[in-house]
Design an enzyme around this catalytic site. Structure first.
Site, short mmCIF file in Angstrom:
data_model
loop_
_atom_site.label_atom_id
_atom_site.label_comp_id
_atom_site.label_asym_id
_atom_site.label_seq_id
_atom_site.Cartn_x
_atom_site.Cartn_y
_atom_site.Cartn_z
CD GLN A 39 -1.68 1.90 2.75
OE1 GLN A 39 -0.67 1.77 3.45
NE2 GLN A 39 -2.73 2.58 3.15
CE1 TYR A 97 -1.96 5.34 3.77
CE2 TYR A 97 -1.08 7.04 5.20
CZ TYR A 97 -2.03 6.08 4.93
OH TYR A 97 -3.04 5.86 5.82
CB THR A 136 -3.73 5.10 0.09
OG1 THR A 136 -3.35 3.78 0.48
CG2 THR A 136 -4.80 5.59 1.03
NE ARG A 142 -7.52 9.23 11.75
CZ ARG A 142 -6.59 8.53 11.09
NH1 ARG A 142 -5.55 8.05 11.77
NH2 ARG A 142 -6.68 8.32 9.80
CE LYS A 153 -7.07 -0.01 2.40
NZ LYS A 153 -7.38 1.16 3.27
CG HIS A 157 -8.46 5.43 5.80
ND1 HIS A 157 -7.61 5.47 4.72
CD2 HIS A 157 -7.63 5.40 6.89
CE1 HIS A 157 -6.36 5.50 5.12
NE2 HIS A 157 -6.34 5.44 6.42
NE ARG A 170 -7.47 4.74 11.72
CZ ARG A 170 -7.12 4.86 13.00
NH1 ARG A 170 -7.96 4.49 13.96
NH2 ARG A 170 -5.95 5.35 13.34
#
Length: 407
Positions: A143, A145, A173, A182, A268, A292, A295
């Site tokens: 994956q 980023y 991603t 968050r 993704k 995600h 999130r």
């Protein structure tokens, strides 16, 4: 696969009896790891309605069983990009996984290899892509980023490292264009770059099993960033992450990556059929439908609710994966009945490690495969292909009209 010694098998069977549900692991994990680590794992964006929406929507999906069918030869395997895996489940990437359980990346990689399921290791894992491929040469996916500064120089370099190391699939991603808010992490002082404060040190001291794992595996760091940051310590790699990670992947950069990556590639974070269509137009091999795990954006729909229309859009032109909220074999069946060809789970695997230590990843891999076999058998289904044709009622599913722009 992955049975290990007789003693290991006996221990894992006992763990499945004692902790048959992910909710059982949640209770145990809460007192085994520091509070800041537990809340990072369990938290979501905003007031966490999106996180909770994922689970509620999945639970609302009903699959109608058929009986009178010989299910003695249920086949849980699935073919993805020309490779046969044991079941339609893989381990999702989790950033700074070693903070929740030191040594997590290695445990995930070895469990995935032993049980023949994909491991989508992340850019921000606590071991390098080169190490992960050594541990899991047959099942490592990567994956990526976005690292937007300097015309995505580091994004392209990281993808090239994954190619040279031997990663089977590249997954870019999409759903991190900006950093999410968050609240749990803010309250716990878990910001980038993370620093140990007296408060966090006190909480760490209250988790002796976690501290022992730190002693055995070292303090977590963003291992893939060390070559770029000029140092292997957490301060150097965290500083690089703070400066370079983010900015999102515009479609033009996805096209550049597609030109350079020779194997299967996906994106993704797809939540709209038009984005899936764009991915196919650029020559990608599939999409991961994901919000995600709740999130990033609190108002996003539940992933399962947008899955059917995206699957209809992709059709037979690509492979559709489902992510966000999967905690059981029944959830796997629900996702396949709604159009996915396979699933990924992140929190459930991380809770396994947090609750059970180094055996946790193997525990969860076996639990998912075993539960999925039971779910197929209970529904008179002999294979994953049949699961995708199962009769299903999905009250929250978005229709094509729901995705149209309002005038």
């Amino acid at each position: 696969m992955g049975g290990g010694t007789g003693e290991d098998a006996k221990t894992l069977a006992e763990l499945r009896r004692r902790y048959p549900m992910v909710s059982d692991l949640e209770k145990r994990a809460k007192w085994r790891i520091p509070r800041f680590a537990y809340e990072f794992l369990q938290g979501g964006a905003g007031d966490e309605t999106g996180l909770n929406r994922n689970r509620s929507a999945l639970k609302a999906v009903e699959v109608v069983p058929r009986y009178g069918i010989d299910v003695t030869k249920v086949d849980t395997s699935v073919e993805l990009f020309g490779y046969h895996y044991a079941a339609p489940i893989g381990i999702s990437p989790i950033g700074l996984d070693g903070m929740m359980w030191p040594g997590a990346t290695e445990r995930f990689a070895k469990a995935a290899q032993a049980h023949n399921i994909p491991y989508m290791v992340g850019t921000l894992a606590c071991s390098t892509i080169e190490q992960v491929v050594e541990w899991a040469p047959d099942v490592t996916w990567f994956q990526l980023y976005p690292m937007a500064p300097d015309n995505h120089r580091y994004s392209l370099e990281m993808a090239e490292r994954a190619r040279v190391a031997g990663a089977k699939v590249l997954v870019a991603t999409l759903d991190v264009p900006v950093r999410a808010k968050r609240p749990r992490d803010l309250r716990n002082g878990l910001v980038m770059p993370f620093r140990l404060t007296p408060k966090t040190m006190i909480r760490a001291a209250m988790a002796p099993l976690w501290l022992d794992a730190v002693r055995r595996n070292g303090m977590p760091t963003f291992a893939n960033m060390s070559k770029f940051a000029g140092g292997t310590d957490h301060g150097s790699t965290a500083g690089f992450v703070q400066k370079h990670i983010g900015g999102g992947f515009p479609w033009s950069e996805i096209a550049r990556l597609r030109d350079k990556w020779p194997g299967p590639m996906m994106v993704k974070g797809v939540m709209h059929p038009a984005d899936a269509e764009k991915a196919l137009e650029l020559g990608l091999n599939g999409v991961v439908v994901s919000n995600h795990g709740g999130r990033q954006f609190d108002a996003a729909p539940a992933t399962i609710d947008v899955l059917p229309e995206i699957a209809r859009t992709v059709g037979t032109r690509g492979t559709v994966f489902f992510d966000s909220g999967v905690v059981s074999g029944v959830d796997m069946l629900r996702a396949l009945a709604c159009g996915a060809q396979s699933c990924f789970a992140g929190r459930a695997f991380m809770l396994g490690l947090s609750a059970l230590g180094d055996r946790g990843a193997t525990h969860m891999a076996q639990a998912f495969i075993e539960e999925y076999r039971i779910a197929l058998g209970q529904n008179g289904l002999l294979s994953s292909d049949e699961a995708r044709r199962a009769p299903v009622r999905h009250p929250g599913a978005w229709t094509a009209d729901n995705f149209k722009l309002r005038s």
